[in-house]
Design an enzyme around this catalytic site. Structure first.
Site, PDB file in Angstrom:
ATOM      1  CG  ASN A  87      -1.493   1.306   1.354  1.00 45.96           C
ATOM      2  OD1 ASN A  87      -2.421   1.659   1.059  1.00 45.96           O
ATOM      3  ND2 ASN A  87      -1.109   2.089   2.585  1.00 45.96           N
ATOM      4  CE1 TYR A 152       0.404   7.828  -6.684  1.00 41.04           C
ATOM      5  CE2 TYR A 152      -0.975   7.955  -8.247  1.00 41.04           C
ATOM      6  CZ  TYR A 152      -0.812   7.413  -6.696  1.00 41.04           C
ATOM      7  OH  TYR A 152      -1.922   7.103  -6.018  1.00 41.04           O
TER       8      TYR A 152
END
Ligand code: NAD
Length: 272
Positions: A87, A152
């Site tokens: 995560n 990203y």
């Protein structure tokens, strides 16, 4: 019996935000959870709040040596490893030209190399348990294109490739790997880049979004909704799910509601 009763899970980036919510839901469902992060004080506080079933460990996901040490400690202390949630992630909101090569490299290391190292280090302990479940937290930016987050977005698409290819190798050991693709997460991740807008919205100052395309459900996801999908993929309920992408985005990536076109719901105020 909880849905993760008897399972040992490592959740990276769990000191706050999405990871902390995933850890909370996992503990509620009977798992022993290792909260792994570089934020030591915040991580220790989150683990303490979750009680005896949670423990904090310092882990920089970009370090292969730290992964090895952390997972060896998990096996020694908790008897094995059943679930890994990749995560941890970092973001920069900037154009390609305004994103330095150094920052792009850092984003790629945390968001993509980190999960690769985690998968690699988890194989042996999961094999020893007869299998396991790995969940990569990707993003809507890993499902469609999004401007302002190019480095990203590349890593979030990369996570999906990592999962699909790893699924082909690891299925034979009973290790499943899937991606969750949420359209939102913790405000703390985006706040540094949207400080002015968020401050205006928080203060109740009206912001006119009526002419801009909107999300199909008029809202974004909650951390709980992301955590519940992660719970499903971590649990044995998803025993046939492997190499899949599970969007949690209120329909965000299927398209946008165009104001004024037939069938468009009226604007509801706020940014959706
Ligand atoms: P967040 O910034 O609150 O949480 C990220 C966590 O990762 C932090 O606790 C941080 O300390 C940790 N971290 C950063 N670098 C690390 C490293 N090298 N090693 C270990 N931990 C590290 O943001 P969030 O929204 O909770 O993010 C969780 C995941 O959700 C990320 O993968 C993010 O890309 C994804 N996501 C977020 C959004 C959003 O809008 N915030 C949208 C879609 C997907």
């Amino acid at each position: 019996m909880g849905r993760l009763a008897g399972k040992v899970a490592v959740v990276t980036g769990a000191a706050r935000g999405t990871g902390a919510e995933i850890a909370r839901v996992f503990v509620d469902e009977g798992a022993t959870v290792v909260v792994a992060d570089v934020l030591d004080e915040r991580g220790a506080a989150t683990a303490a709040e979750l009680g005896d079933a949670a423990a904090f460990v310092h882990l920089d996901v970009t370090s292969a040596a730290e992964w090895d040490a952390v997972l060896a400690g998990v096996v020694e202390r908790h008897g094995g490893l059943d679930v890994l949630v990749n995560n941890a992630g970092i973001l920069t909101l900037a154009t390609i030209g305004d994103t330095s090569p150094e920052r792009a490299e850092q984003i790629m290391k945390v968001n993509l190399l980190g999960p690769f190292l985690g998968i690699r280090a988890s194989i042996e302990p999961m094999q020893a348990r007869g299998g396991g479940s790995i969940v990569n937290i990707s993003s809507s930016a890993g499902v469609h294109g999004e401007h302002g987050v190019v480095a990203y977005s590349g890593t979030k698409w990369g996570l999906r490739g990592l999962a699909k290819s790893a699924a082909l190798e690891l299925g034979q050991y009973g290790i499943r790997i899937n991606c969750v693709c949420p359209s939102g997460g913790s405000d703390e991740m985006v706040a540094p880049y949207m400080a002015t807008l968020m401050e205006r919205m928080r203060s109740g100052e009206p912001v006119d979004f009526s002419g801009t395309p909107r999300r199909p459900m008029g809202r974004n996801v909650t951390l709980r909704e992301i955590a519940l999908m992660t719970l499903f993929l971590a649990s044995d309920e998803s025993s046939a799910c492997n190499g899949g992408d599970f969007v949690v985005d209120c329909g965000y990536t299927v398209g946008h509601v165009e104001p004024g076109a037939p069938g468009a719901a009226p604007a509801q105020g706020g940014r959706s």
